[in-house]
Design an enzyme around this catalytic site. Structure first.
Site, PDB file in Angstrom:
ATOM      1  N   GLU C  76     -34.202  35.558 -33.651  1.00 30.23           N
ATOM      2  CA  GLU C  76     -33.320  36.604 -33.133  1.00 30.23           C
ATOM      3  C   GLU C  76     -33.868  37.997 -33.370  1.00 30.23           C
ATOM      4  O   GLU C  76     -33.748  38.867 -32.497  1.00 30.23           O
ATOM      5  CB  GLU C  76     -31.919  36.490 -33.744  1.00 30.23           C
ATOM      6  CG  GLU C  76     -31.055  35.387 -33.156  1.00 30.23           C
ATOM      7  CD  GLU C  76     -31.273  34.028 -33.790  1.00 30.23           C
ATOM      8  OE1 GLU C  76     -32.151  33.914 -34.674  1.00 30.23           O
ATOM      9  OE2 GLU C  76     -30.580  33.070 -33.418  1.00 30.23           O
ATOM     10  N   HIS C 145     -19.697  30.527 -38.142  1.00 31.87           N
ATOM     11  CA  HIS C 145     -19.714  30.420 -36.674  1.00 31.87           C
ATOM     12  C   HIS C 145     -18.380  30.802 -36.046  1.00 31.87           C
ATOM     13  O   HIS C 145     -18.087  30.377 -34.924  1.00 31.87           O
ATOM     14  CB  HIS C 145     -20.043  28.988 -36.247  1.00 31.87           C
ATOM     15  CG  HIS C 145     -21.485  28.610 -36.412  1.00 31.87           C
ATOM     16  ND1 HIS C 145     -22.078  28.444 -37.634  1.00 31.87           N
ATOM     17  CD2 HIS C 145     -22.456  28.370 -35.499  1.00 31.87           C
ATOM     18  CE1 HIS C 145     -23.342  28.106 -37.471  1.00 31.87           C
ATOM     19  NE2 HIS C 145     -23.600  28.057 -36.189  1.00 31.87           N
TER      20      HIS C 145
END
Ligand code: TPP
Ligand code: TPP
Ligand code: MG
Ligand code: MG
Lengths: 342, 327, 342, 327
Positions: C76, C145
């Site tokens: 990322e 998450h």
């Protein structure tokens, strides 16, 4: 005039240094990790070349050796994560994140691991990790090296956040943070490192409790809330206001998470007016947090809307001419206070 | 308790066989629970049982393992209680994590399982710190961190390999290369087509091993663990393996991989392989192994019953364990 | 009953997909990058195996090819930074950050580069970067998450933050974001992806302006403010309140930075009461931001203190029994509204 | 404008000589300004002039360079106007960045200088994206990103090397190994004692070059730039060099390094080296080089005067340029 015998003056840097040394003496599971916290790594004859970029860790390697005063490569994600792992397995690491803006490269370790492990693991693993980091503008260091950002950390459940405002509170908060079983982040404002303080810093170890604010100046007309450096600004502004006949109260917040809601509310219920002075960016910040708290919990007591003195919604400029306009100063605090008072 | 095996004797072979069978039965049961709607998004380790089994065979209870989003097999191989694991999957109060962590965060520090972790690559620095802690404390504990081929592209691996190498930390970096990160093939994502090739650049041994052969993994791990325990530093192990199911269960792996590839790996199944080896080497009969199979199955059934019968956490558990203490 | 001819219903996912497709058709400098946004990378016969974990990018690779629908390794920081560099040099990248919690591994690129380059470089470089990311609890995905976190991004000057609440607003906000010359982050709540909506989504491209809130329901007694998914919760709560004879107004905030202060203040000056409903963590959040805004700017109009309905200061639990208590729901909103109303 | 040099002819040699002398004079002047209290914390590039000079010799104006906290030399080698740079250092409205960026953030996109960056390692992914942009746009532009030996320990380098390798991006990763990251010696921090050794693990050429010899850098860069422009992918270059001053000016480098080491590197000074080479090779006289020296000095003096005479930004500049547009 002779100085009162009991007063022992230290600089902010000396106070932090003393706290680190005493905690390392007290508990051998304490160790420190970071970039150039000693300097000259791997060269025994050159050790302690820096003692940290702000000299906070000067001299510690001589006493505790390179295992416990550990210079790291420039790998914040790596060594912050290592701090988490060491904390989970019996150590009490103190990790130096040189500037808070470097959060960017190690945020995952702080926000996803340090903050969440205790909860995710059902309370069965503790992370007694201390992170210390430099904050604040005013040193011509431009946008990436001048941030404050404690609001971001306060946002995250699982982290504790404290902001010393003086040598005395720095020493005591460091001791508390290191002894705490949760991850604690200590935000050290760089302007404070250059300032003179009159406070008495006892030689023996002591703690300043996490989660408690202190009244830095008592008053009845208006509450000024300061955080770290802005506590100094509030105290200056309070002098100006007092000279004009007002009685300002100054709260030194010290701890953002947990926050001493009771102290804030009690003061506001007395003074009925509040000015929050903060150097972090203004949106979704500790200043809005306090403003919301007061609005929601002391609504019926307020004689005037809560006020905030913060920088604009702007990155930190380099040019000293612009930077001088950026950081909250006593004149802006006085002006805001007078609006509330009038 | 997980035994520490250094010799490949019958005990070791049977421990490894049982461990792999238990993992597989556990994962089959977990999938049934998921299909029944009792949990979501479960990453199955079926096919990869040999990797943590061969590694953990060498680890003591007080050694440490850290895992990933796909970690049920790491937990079982490290000795975590299956019933508590299954309860955790169902979000029950009796789970390893009191139901607060779930499938991606199972941890049991008393067994040396320092946690699965849902952020890819995130546990690698943590493991490095666990190894650092052992070193500073002067203990000879060893830490093994598992991660996928996909995770090898995270910067955290490289920062950690560098730290572990310069500080000679007792850590095993174990890449379970199952050829896919979600639907992304390994050969697309990993430059040079090898994770282990990166080790020399960090002055560290890098070893490739057939992850479908628990015996090969066992041999490679023996040396890596010895090195670590002796203070000689880290090792990077790339175990070539395969996950039989989709990434998280609901996806169809044939969308991105081929039937031939699946067949190839299933034909080299780690459990079947070891079974054949054990039977071939004499001491142990098919019937003995069948007994192990039955024992595994009933242990898993008991775990499922325990989990299903357990209560959900009390409401006030929502806000506990955020801090050790928060005035 | 026949459905009105003009109504074209799409799911949230289809609306996003259509916006991406149309913007890529419109402007060839637009490209998308992220993990498994196609799937099967490097295997032409297996391309589009996933089309993104939420299927937001399904089918795009067939039309635009792998140069412009670019699967990435799990890096990322690498590909977010690549988005910044591409944006600085003539491209309009859309970068998919699968879940907002992965901010942790690429925060430096977003917060130190994307947010600051335009300012640090004296306005001479633009970063027309769009980031899309999944947010929200309610899917049993546990603490890492299930975060919301848009408050953190809103904190940073230089970033724009928008939160669609429906297929219509999603399509229009995506188009606006991609055409915008500043870095814009679009926060897509995962619960919205599974919901049915009645709104009409025109086939032709259109924009929903960044910085404007909409009144999702008009009323006179109390203002409920929702953001993305919580706008749906507010609308449900409004039904309940209406059934009890109240007239609630619901503001769909849509844009957090810039925020439509005028719309909020106008509504509150009318209704004199406000409940802010937000799924992000409660401290230093958009909810405190709005509460502070209202307290400071509409003080004299308020009949009751501002109220916030948010999760507790707690990480997101896994167990569905606990998670159900975590996310704000209609009952909690109704209860808070009634406290303010009574 | 920066010329693109491919042959090592007299033009090229003189351009390189002049560039290095200008850099050195600029840095000396910048230090004087800092000593006079007009700026703080300036990272001097004196000693390292040859690295960007040898690289940028091959770059066109529309190629890109990205730098670090220590980037004055990168800017000058890429053709950024010195007067605007000096004004930026003093925080003036006429600076490259209108005084908003300062010494660590100088950028000039028209010259292809895409910015210094104060976060160590942070520009490496950005540069990878610039190269990606060139590739998608079908241009043959090349990007060079400079970083230090210390930066090599950041995960961003490894993520970027992997991306650049699998996508064959036209980028040069140029490590200026000056042996120290602040006060931390390279051999302590970098496992294996080499940055370039990491390249093979990423299926990429890794080259070590004497960074005190601009001619050597020039040769290595020729091939790397050719490769990049031809679409053959990235190269990692490790240039061994030395900074003569302390990390940011106020520190005493003898605290962590030795007089012998300093003497060794200063004896191999890149400017003296090239001067000797030029004079030795005949075409150009000492007098010609002296003329270049004088020209450089007066250009720097003019830049300092320009900067000092320039106004500070207007107050309202504080809040402009945060966004292109913010309703
Ligand atoms: C930082 C981060 N990025 C992306 C994801 C989403 N994600 C979960 S698993 C996965 C693939 C991981 O692949 P690999 O490392 O090979 O492990 P495997 O699933 O094959 O066991 C991805 C991309 C994540 N959890 N964390
Ligand atoms: C992420 C990050 N960590 C730490 C720093 C503080 N810092 C600034 S320069 C520097 C040393 C950099 O060393 P190197 O990469 O070798 O470059 P050099 O200074 O030698 O040119 C450090 C640690 C930073 N700016 N950014
Ligand atoms: Mg994989
Ligand atoms: Mg260096």
């Amino acid at each position: 005039m002779v100085q009162a015998q009991s007063v022992r003056q230290l600089s902010f840097i000396q106070a932090v240094n003393e706290a680190l040394r005493q905690e390392m003496e007290r508990d051998e599971s304490v160790f420190i990790m970071g970039e150039d916290i000693a300097g000259g790594a791997g060269r025994p004859d050159k050790e302690d070349a820096w003692g940290g970029p702000m000299r906070l860790t000067k001299g510690l390697i001589a006493q505790f050796g390179p295992e416990r005063v550990r210079d790291t490569p420039i790998s914040e994600a790596g060594f912050m994560g290592a701090g988490v792992g060491a904390a989970a397995t019996g150590m009490r690491p103190v990790v130096d994140l040189m500037y808070v803006g470097f959060l960017g490269v190690c945020a995952d370790q702080i926000l996803n691991n340090a903050a969440k492990i205790h909860y995710m693991f059902g309370g069965k693993v503790k992370i007694p990790l201390t992170i210390m980091t430099g904050i604040g503008a005013g040193t011509n260091s431009a946008a990436q090296h001048s941030e404050t950002l404690y609001s971001v950390f306060t946002h995250f459940p699982g982290l504790k956040c404290v902001v010393p405002s003086s040598p005395y509170t720095a020493k005591g908060l460091f001791a508390s943070a290191i002894r705490d079983d949760d991850p604690v982040i200590i935000f050290n404002n760089r302007q404070l490192m250059g300032m003179r303080f009159d406070d008495d810093v006892p030689e023996e170890p002591y703690t300043v409790p996490i989660g408690k604010a202190t009244i830095a100046r008592e008053g009845t007309d208006i509450t000024l809330i300061g955080i770290g450096y802005t506590t100094r600004v509030c105290l200056q502004a309070a002098d100006d206001l007092a000279a004009e006949g007002y009685s300002p109260e100054v709260i030194d917040l010290l701890s953002l998470s947990p926050m001493d809601n009771a102290a804030i509310l009690e003061s506001v219920r007395k003074t009925r007016k509040i000015v929050i002075v903060d150097e972090d960016y203004p949106r979704c910040s500790i200043a809005t947090d306090i403003s919301a708290l007061v609005a929601e919990e002391a609504f019926d007591y307020l004689d005037a809307p809560p006020k905030r003195v913060t920088p604009p919604h702007t990155s930190v400029p380099y040019s000293r001419s612009l930077e001088a306009l950026y950081v909250p100063d006593r004149a802006k605090v006085v002006a805001a206070a007078k609006e509330a008072l009038e | 308790m997980v035994a520490t095996h250094t010799d490949l004797n019958t005990d070791t072979l049977l421990w490894m066989y049982e461990t792999m069978v238990v993992i597989r039965r556990f994962e089959e049961q977990a999938r049934r629970e998921a299909d029944a709607g009792k949990l979501r998004g479960m990453h199955s380790s079926i096919g990869q049982e040999a990797v943590p089994t061969g590694i953990c065979a060498h680890l003591r209870v007080d050694d440490y393992v850290l895992g990933t989003h796909r970690s049920h097999h790491h937990c079982i191989a490290k000795g975590v209680d299956m019933s508590e694991m299954m309860a955790e999957l169902l979000g029950k109060a009796t789970g390893t994590n009191k139901g607060k962590g779930g499938t991606m965060h199972i941890a049991d520090i008393d067994k040396g399982m320092l946690g699965a972790n849902g952020v890819v690559g995130s546990n690698i620095p943590v493991a490095t710190g666990v190894a650092l802690s052992a070193k500073i404390r002067g203990s000879d504990q060893v830490t093994a961190v598992f991660f996928g081929d996909g995770a090898s592209s995270q910067g955290s691996l490289h920062e950690s390999m560098n730290l572990a190498s310069i500080w000679k930390l007792p850590v095993l970096f174990v890449c379970e290369n199952n050829r896919y990160a979600e639907a992304t093939p390994f050969e697309y994502a990993v430059a040079g087509g090898s994770v282990s090739n990166r080790a020399p650049g960090y002055d560290m041994p890098g070893v490739v091993v057939d992850g479908q052969s628990v015996l090969d993994v066992f041999e490679v791990a023996r040396e890596a663990v010895r090195r670590a325990r002796a203070g000689e530093g880290p090792t990077l192990i790339e175990a070539q393996t395969y996950r039989y199911q989709g990434h998280f269960g609901a996806d169809d792996p044939l969308g991105y991989r081929t039937q031939e590839e699946e067949d190839y790996y299933e034909a080299r199944d780690c459990i079947a392989n070891l079974r054949a080896h054990i039977v071939g080497s004499g001491d142990t009969s098919e019937a003995d192994l069948d007994a192990i199979d039955r024992k595994a199955l009933s242990a898993v059934e008991a775990a499922a019953k325990f989990a299903n019968d357990s209560p959900f956490p009390e409401d006030d558990e929502l806000t506990t364990d955020v801090y050790v203490a928060y005035p």
